[in-house]
Design a protein around this motif. Structure first.
Motif, PDB file in Angstrom:
ATOM      1  N   LEU A   1     -37.947  56.045 -11.652  1.00  0.00           N
ATOM      2  CA  LEU A   1     -38.978  57.000 -12.076  1.00  0.00           C
ATOM      3  C   LEU A   1     -40.298  56.277 -12.363  1.00  0.00           C
ATOM      4  O   LEU A   1     -41.375  56.760 -11.993  1.00  0.00           O
ATOM      5  CB  LEU A   1     -38.499  57.749 -13.316  1.00  0.00           C
TER       6      LEU A   1
ATOM      7  N   ASP B   1     -33.128  66.406 -21.285  1.00  0.00           N
ATOM      8  CA  ASP B   1     -33.677  66.020 -19.983  1.00  0.00           C
ATOM      9  C   ASP B   1     -34.666  67.060 -19.450  1.00  0.00           C
ATOM     10  O   ASP B   1     -35.628  66.719 -18.750  1.00  0.00           O
ATOM     11  CB  ASP B   1     -32.552  65.771 -18.974  1.00  0.00           C
ATOM     12  N   ALA B   2     -34.459  68.321 -19.798  1.00  0.00           N
ATOM     13  CA  ALA B   2     -35.407  69.355 -19.354  1.00  0.00           C
ATOM     14  C   ALA B   2     -36.770  69.154 -20.011  1.00  0.00           C
ATOM     15  O   ALA B   2     -37.818  69.319 -19.367  1.00  0.00           O
ATOM     16  CB  ALA B   2     -34.854  70.741 -19.683  1.00  0.00           C
TER      17      ALA B   2
ATOM     18  N   GLN C   1     -38.468  66.198 -18.317  1.00  0.00           N
ATOM     19  CA  GLN C   1     -38.990  66.577 -17.004  1.00  0.00           C
ATOM     20  C   GLN C   1     -40.282  67.376 -17.143  1.00  0.00           C
ATOM     21  O   GLN C   1     -41.262  67.119 -16.420  1.00  0.00           O
ATOM     22  CB  GLN C   1     -37.949  67.398 -16.241  1.00  0.00           C
TER      23      GLN C   1
ATOM     24  N   ALA D   1     -43.820  65.920 -15.800  1.00  0.00           N
ATOM     25  CA  ALA D   1     -44.452  66.641 -14.692  1.00  0.00           C
ATOM     26  C   ALA D   1     -45.842  67.125 -15.082  1.00  0.00           C
ATOM     27  O   ALA D   1     -46.798  67.024 -14.293  1.00  0.00           O
ATOM     28  CB  ALA D   1     -43.571  67.818 -14.268  1.00  0.00           C
TER      29      ALA D   1
ATOM     30  N   LEU E   1     -41.454  66.961 -10.208  1.00  0.00           N
ATOM     31  CA  LEU E   1     -40.334  66.055 -10.433  1.00  0.00           C
ATOM     32  C   LEU E   1     -38.980  66.736 -10.278  1.00  0.00           C
ATOM     33  O   LEU E   1     -37.950  66.110 -10.526  1.00  0.00           O
ATOM     34  CB  LEU E   1     -40.446  65.427 -11.827  1.00  0.00           C
ATOM     35  N   ALA E   2     -38.984  68.002  -9.868  1.00  0.00           N
ATOM     36  CA  ALA E   2     -37.713  68.722  -9.726  1.00  0.00           C
ATOM     37  C   ALA E   2     -36.773  68.031  -8.738  1.00  0.00           C
ATOM     38  O   ALA E   2     -35.574  67.877  -9.032  1.00  0.00           O
ATOM     39  CB  ALA E   2     -37.968  70.164  -9.314  1.00  0.00           C
TER      40      ALA E   2
ATOM     41  N   PHE F   1     -35.258  64.830 -10.473  1.00  0.00           N
ATOM     42  CA  PHE F   1     -34.283  65.115 -11.514  1.00  0.00           C
ATOM     43  C   PHE F   1     -33.011  65.730 -10.938  1.00  0.00           C
ATOM     44  O   PHE F   1     -31.910  65.462 -11.420  1.00  0.00           O
ATOM     45  CB  PHE F   1     -34.901  66.014 -12.583  1.00  0.00           C
TER      46      PHE F   1
ATOM     47  N   ARG G   1     -29.264  64.963 -12.532  1.00  0.00           N
ATOM     48  CA  ARG G   1     -28.294  66.053 -12.676  1.00  0.00           C
ATOM     49  C   ARG G   1     -27.234  66.059 -11.590  1.00  0.00           C
ATOM     50  O   ARG G   1     -26.445  67.002 -11.506  1.00  0.00           O
ATOM     51  CB  ARG G   1     -29.041  67.393 -12.707  1.00  0.00           C
TER      52      ARG G   1
END
Length: 848
Positions: free
Chosen positions: A409, A435-436, A439, A443, A450-451, A454, A459
């Protein structure tokens, strides 16, 4: 009465699950899925309250094994109607009294219910949103070890106490950071370790009372006390302390310098932590390093014998002042991805600190040391503090994979990584994140989508395998797995001992004019490609291990040293002629070993996601025999001996349970080494942080101790006549070589103050020992040299070549050695290793 009945009904209806929670804590969490579910249930109950301050008075009596105290907890409700408060407290500590401090010092009665480690407090009336209550809990008893959520390796002895936050030695709701005011009464001859602002230390006879307060909200508190010597250093207004145990050979000034340098680098990337300094304690009986959440670091001595005086570990634990102590994990919400934020970011921060201090090659070595098997690690988002504490198999996911994904990252975001990290620290300061949340902040800060990153790396269990596929006069760059590869990949031509031409490529491109020149893809391990053997052309044997049998034949292992990479085992004679070859496609767990008589080789083929396979490679016919699924085995003159837990068993002709040779029910066996000429079997017995090296003579029913040492993995070999055992072990910071006679004479230390010692071999006449060692701490390329120690004269001969690092060695004759070497200054992976014959007369080396 109606309120009390309703309270008891709700509490008792959950009692089965809550008691199960307590039972599984006491049983080390062996049913982790159930434990996660029950902890999640408790987490949902606790959500909505926040402990913002803790004032506690503790009476510590380590000689009696007891602790008592009272804790005043200021708890704030997040919403209207909060009447029930929940706290966790070690199972062994009995709740003696409880009340609510009201206005004017009036005590308001409360009702409590205790279910294992869970304390439920029913207030007299509900709290309004953002209203706070002060609850006082008085408690005492004997700490259950291991206690708390993670089995952290509690130490509670007369002169040594280590209680980490997960031991729950004070009531907590694990809901974020709190201001702390702590007073501890303890024996006056013990030193209390803390990182707060000390308010007083009052000696009253044989006891002392030490009070300290936190400078900012803290995520947790440890209780550490022992016979320590303290050293302190100021740096730019910041205070750093080191507490060393009695008899320690560690240098406090070196550790203080490491703390200062690491702190400066971390603050440069992430901003100020809010702590005015840091304190490092070195408890001898501690099993794992930790930062308690208040800037108090605890690191066992064995962590400092890594060739860099433990700098990576110091930097990792300091990084928790940001990752863990400033932004925390949701401890009671398993599967939130928070453990990656805490441990993965700290791991990457430590690697970066090593690279900034020691250079590019040192960073690459950190990466290689933290390679992980993508087929046996899980998704980062699912890893939790429970897995970290209770499942050793999950640590590769949390630390190795977590650090590598953070590194990936950071590469993708460039300078934006530190900007986003600071934004996350600011937005979630003294709170927990998942983690959400990470992110979203990253972002937003970097304006990147960054979807996909991640989804693949956090995930899921995606992985990549970059490869150079030979074509006619060219090579095709491929990714053999489904994970997203980098858009640009480094490509080196040449290398080894020659000049390197650095270029770039991408998956799908064709590389022309390959020829015989060495071609290397992703040489500095920028991508999480855990399969490195196919990144190089032309393909070649890459020796990594060499060992001689009593009859003079040589065992050579080729392949990358990770257990999931294919390997080849071959036996050659003293002229280099190949006598037998075995392909181990599934990879090897550890290096194969000769049987005592040299008639076969014992190897453990990796099980990857399944069981390993124990095999015997026969020299007589070149065949292979499956012996079972044990991981720890050795072959003596009477067959094959395996270790299972604390038992030694001799396997029979079939695949049954085997005949019991000896049993240590309170310990585990860590290593085996059969003596030559039927002299018995050497093995290690590990109990906690202590280890015994023992000898079981052939036919004996009992073994005897040859040596005692802190628990470690020995590097060892027998003298050819079986009269002595040579063993290399890590000390407080250095590696030492010992000679252990089996006739009862005292052990003799042959070598000490080596930064690392990775291989030893005894000469055929038993008069000398060859040692592969890194001589100096913090050698930039971690270069190892070859030393030959003469046991009669105590002379130490050094084979030091600046351009070469030695990896392994075995005696061919009294005048020559087989050695595995590589270019010292080449940081690329895989390394260009060679098998060579070294003449002791003039030091000349000839490649086989």
């Amino acid at each position: 009465m109606r309120a009390l009945i309703a309270f008891l009904f709700v509490a008792l209806s959950a009692s089965v699950l809550l008691l199960t929670f307590g039972l599984y804590l006491a049983a080390h969490g062996r049913n982790l899925p159930l434990l996660r579910s029950v902890v999640g249930l408790v987490g949902r109950a606790v959500a909505g309250q926040r402990t913002t301050a803790l004032v506690t008075h503790v009476d510590l009596r380590p000689a009696a094994g007891t602790l008592s105290g009272d804790a005043t907890l200021t708890v704030t409700a997040d919403a209207d109607g909060r009447q029930r408060l929940y706290f966790l407290l070690n199972d062994g500590l009995r709740l003696r009294d409880a009340w609510q401090d009201g206005d004017g010092g009036v005590r308001a009665p409360v009702t409590t219910l205790r279910l294992g480690p869970l304390v439920i407090v029913q207030l007299a009336r509900p709290l309004a949103a953002q209203e706070s209550a002060r609850v006082v809990l008085a408690y005492g008893g004997a700490i259950i070890a291991p206690g708390g959520l993670t089995g952290s390796g509690t130490v509670f002895e007369a002169d040594d106490v280590v209680l980490a936050p997960p031991d729950l030695w004070y009531p907590t709701d694990l809901q974020g950071a709190f201001d702390a005011d702590v007073e501890v009464r303890l024996p006056a001859d013990l030193t209390l370790a803390h990182n707060g602002r000390e308010q007083h230390r009052i000696v009253d006879g044989s006891a002392a009372r030490v009070r300290f307060t936190s400078e900012r909200p803290v995520a947790g508190l440890a209780l550490i006390a022992g016979r320590y010597t303290a050293r302190q250093r100021e740096d730019e207004g910041r205070r750093f302390r080191v507490l060393l145990p009695a008899g320690s050979e560690l240098d406090a000034e070196t550790l203080l310098e490491s703390m200062v340098v690491a702190e400066r680098g971390l603050a440069r990337h992430y901003g100020a932590s809010g702590f005015a300094g840091a304190t490092l304690a070195v408890p001898r009986r501690l099993r794992r390093a930790f930062n308690d959440g208040s800037g108090l670091l605890a690191i066992p001595p064995r962590y400092f014998s890594d060739g860099r005086y433990g700098y990576q570990t110091v930097a990792h634990e300091l990084a928790h002042n940001w990752w863990g102590a400033t932004v925390a994990e949701r401890w009671l919400t398993p599967g939130s991805g928070g453990e990656w934020i805490v441990e993965g970011f700290a791991q990457f921060s430590a690697w970066r600190a090593v690279g900034e201090r020691f250079g590019e090659a040192a960073l690459v070595r950190c990466l290689v040391d933290n390679f992980f098997d993508p087929d046996t690690t899980g998704a980062l988002a699912q890893a939790s503090v429970l897995d970290n504490g209770l499942d050793p198999g999950a640590r590769a996911t949390i630390y190795q994979k977590g650090g590598y994904v953070t590194y990936l990252l950071a590469q993708q975001l460039g300078d934006g990584f530190d900007l986003a990290a600071r934004a996350l620290l600011d937005r979630y300061r003294y709170r927990a994140a998942d983690d959400a949340a990470l992110q979203a902040v990253f972002a937003e800060t970097t304006q990147q989508d960054l979807a996909p990153f991640f989804a693949a790396w956090v995930r899921s269990n995606a992985s990549i395998d970059l490869a150079l596929e030979p074509q006619e006069g060219s090579a095709l760059v491929r990714n053999l797995r489904a994970g997203p590869p980098p858009e640009q990949i480094a490509l080196w031509r040449g290398g080894g001992s020659g000049e390197v031409e650095r270029a770039g490529t991408a998956v799908g491109e064709s590389i022309a004019d390959v020829g015989a020149q060495r071609l290397l893809l992703d040489p500095l391990c920028a991508a999480p490609d855990m399969f490195r053997s196919n990144n190089v052309l032309p393909r070649a044997d890459t020796p990594r291990h060499v060992a001689a049998a009593a009859h003079g034949q040589l065992l050579v292992v080729d392949g990358e040293p990770q257990p999931w990479e294919p390997a080849t085992v071959r036996v050659i004679d003293d002229a280099g002629k190949i006598l037998h070859t075995w392909a181990i496609d599934g990879g090897l767990e550890g290096e194969p070993t000769w049987s005592a008589d040299g008639s076969r080789i014992i190897a453990v083929e990796s099980g990857r996601a399944g069981e390993p396979t124990l095999v015997a490679l026969r020299l007589g016919d070149g065949g292979r025999q499956t012996l079972g699924h044990d991981r720890l085995a050795a072959a003596d003159g009477d067959g094959t001996v395996v270790a299972r837990g604390g038992r030694l068993l001799r396997l029979g002709a079939g695949r049954g349970r085997g005949a019991l040779l000896i049993d240590h029910p309170d310990a585990r066996i860590g290593a085996l080494l059969p003596a030559p000429n039927g002299g018995g079997l050497a093995y290690t017995v590990i109990r906690g942080t202590d280890m015994e090296l023992r000898l079981l003579p052939t036919g004996a029913a009992e073994s005897r101790i040859l040596f005692s040492w802190p628990a470690a993995t020995p590097v060892w070999t027998w003298a050819p006549d079986g009269s002595r055992l040579f063993v290399a072990l890590p000390g407080d910071w250095d590696w030492q070589l010992w000679e252990l006679p089996v006739d009862g004479r005292e052990p003799r230390r042959l070598v000490h103050e080596a930064a690392r010692l990775t291989a030893i071999a005894a000469s055929p006449d038993g008069a000398r020992v060859a040692v592969v060692a890194q001589a100096e701490v913090n050698e930039p390329d971690a270069r190892s040299e070859l030393f030959v120690f003469d046991l009669g004269s105590n002379d130490l001969r050094r084979f030091d070549e600046a351009a070469t690092t030695f990896i392994d060695a075995a005696w061919l004759s009294d005048s020559s050695l087989a050695v595995v070497t590589a270019p010292a200054s080449d940081p690329s992976i895989p390394r260009a290793r060679r098998l060579e014959k070294l003449s002791l007369a003039d030091g000349a080396r000839v490649t086989w």
